[in-house]
Scaffold this motif. Structure first.
Motif, PDB file in Angstrom:
ATOM      1  N   LEU A  59      49.759  39.167  38.575  1.00  0.00           N
ATOM      2  CA  LEU A  59      48.485  39.605  38.004  1.00  0.00           C
ATOM      3  C   LEU A  59      47.709  38.382  37.551  1.00  0.00           C
ATOM      4  O   LEU A  59      48.226  37.565  36.776  1.00  0.00           O
ATOM      5  CB  LEU A  59      48.723  40.534  36.809  1.00  0.00           C
ATOM      6  N   GLN A  60      46.480  38.236  38.027  1.00  0.00           N
ATOM      7  CA  GLN A  60      45.615  37.130  37.616  1.00  0.00           C
ATOM      8  C   GLN A  60      44.919  37.560  36.314  1.00  0.00           C
ATOM      9  O   GLN A  60      44.059  38.425  36.327  1.00  0.00           O
ATOM     10  CB  GLN A  60      44.589  36.809  38.706  1.00  0.00           C
ATOM     11  N   VAL A  61      45.327  36.963  35.197  1.00  0.00           N
ATOM     12  CA  VAL A  61      44.811  37.338  33.883  1.00  0.00           C
ATOM     13  C   VAL A  61      43.460  36.690  33.613  1.00  0.00           C
ATOM     14  O   VAL A  61      42.541  37.327  33.102  1.00  0.00           O
ATOM     15  CB  VAL A  61      45.831  36.987  32.775  1.00  0.00           C
ATOM     16  N   SER A  62      43.318  35.411  33.943  1.00  0.00           N
ATOM     17  CA  SER A  62      42.032  34.722  33.793  1.00  0.00           C
ATOM     18  C   SER A  62      41.892  33.674  34.883  1.00  0.00           C
ATOM     19  O   SER A  62      42.882  33.239  35.470  1.00  0.00           O
ATOM     20  CB  SER A  62      41.899  34.086  32.398  1.00  0.00           C
ATOM     21  N   GLY A  63      40.651  33.280  35.151  1.00  0.00           N
ATOM     22  CA  GLY A  63      40.403  32.384  36.266  1.00  0.00           C
ATOM     23  C   GLY A  63      40.664  33.112  37.565  1.00  0.00           C
ATOM     24  O   GLY A  63      40.611  34.340  37.636  1.00  0.00           O
ATOM     25  N   SER A  64      40.961  32.362  38.607  1.00  0.00           N
ATOM     26  CA  SER A  64      41.294  32.956  39.898  1.00  0.00           C
ATOM     27  C   SER A  64      42.177  31.980  40.671  1.00  0.00           C
ATOM     28  O   SER A  64      42.393  30.856  40.239  1.00  0.00           O
ATOM     29  CB  SER A  64      40.026  33.290  40.701  1.00  0.00           C
ATOM     30  N   CYS A  65      42.680  32.438  41.794  1.00  0.00           N
ATOM     31  CA  CYS A  65      43.480  31.548  42.640  1.00  0.00           C
ATOM     32  C   CYS A  65      43.502  32.080  44.058  1.00  0.00           C
ATOM     33  O   CYS A  65      43.186  33.242  44.313  1.00  0.00           O
ATOM     34  CB  CYS A  65      44.895  31.381  42.108  1.00  0.00           C
ATOM     35  N   SER A  66      43.858  31.198  44.974  1.00  0.00           N
ATOM     36  CA  SER A  66      44.136  31.586  46.345  1.00  0.00           C
ATOM     37  C   SER A  66      45.625  31.446  46.555  1.00  0.00           C
ATOM     38  O   SER A  66      46.225  30.440  46.170  1.00  0.00           O
ATOM     39  CB  SER A  66      43.391  30.680  47.333  1.00  0.00           C
TER      40      SER A  66
END
Length: 139
Positions: A59-66
């Motif tokens: 789960l991406q809680v904050s920000g983002s990612c690939s």
């Protein structure tokens, strides 16, 4: 007797790389849970490392990612924005590249089964659920 453990997502994290990476891990018999916090100051320079393990829910809680799945051809990219979740199949080699929120953080909650061996037994800083307080209406 085994007790439930409650933890705050962004509290009591262990420093892995100063100004770059902080983590907290819990390891049970069937799952491991990790809070992974990348901080932009030094986190942008951390190189991504492909790895594989058991099935992972993230789960991406904050920000983002690939998340890049490493394959025989080109690596396949899946983007996780704040609030998004993904399932990574067991044995799938993958790595992540972070994008930081305006406050300079990319924060994820990862659950893996079977537990990731490299996480050890459990983070000793994690408090136990206050069972004695349950009868008084405290959760």
């Amino acid at each position: 007797m085994t007790q439930c453990r409650v933890f705050a997502i962004d509290d009591g994290l262990n420093e892995v790389v100063a100004d770059g990476l902080y983590m907290k891990t819990l390891r049970g018999q069937s799952v491991s849970v990790a809070v992974v916090k990348f901080v932009e100051k030094a986190g942008r320079e951390l190189s991504a490392k492909a790895h594989s393990h058991g099935e992972e829910a993230s789960l991406q809680v904050s920000g983002s990612c690939s998340i890049f799945e490493v394959g025989a051809e080109a690596d396949r990219e899946s983007v996780m924005n704040q609030g998004d979740a993904t399932l990574i199949p067991a044995g799938c080699s993958h790595y992540g590249v972070n994008r930081f929120e305006p406050a300079g953080v990319s924060l994820r909650l990862n659950v893996v089964t079977p537990p990731r061996e490299e996480y050890g037994q459990q983070d000793q800083a994690t408090p136990y659920y206050p069972l004695a307080d349950r009868d008084r209406g405290h959760a």
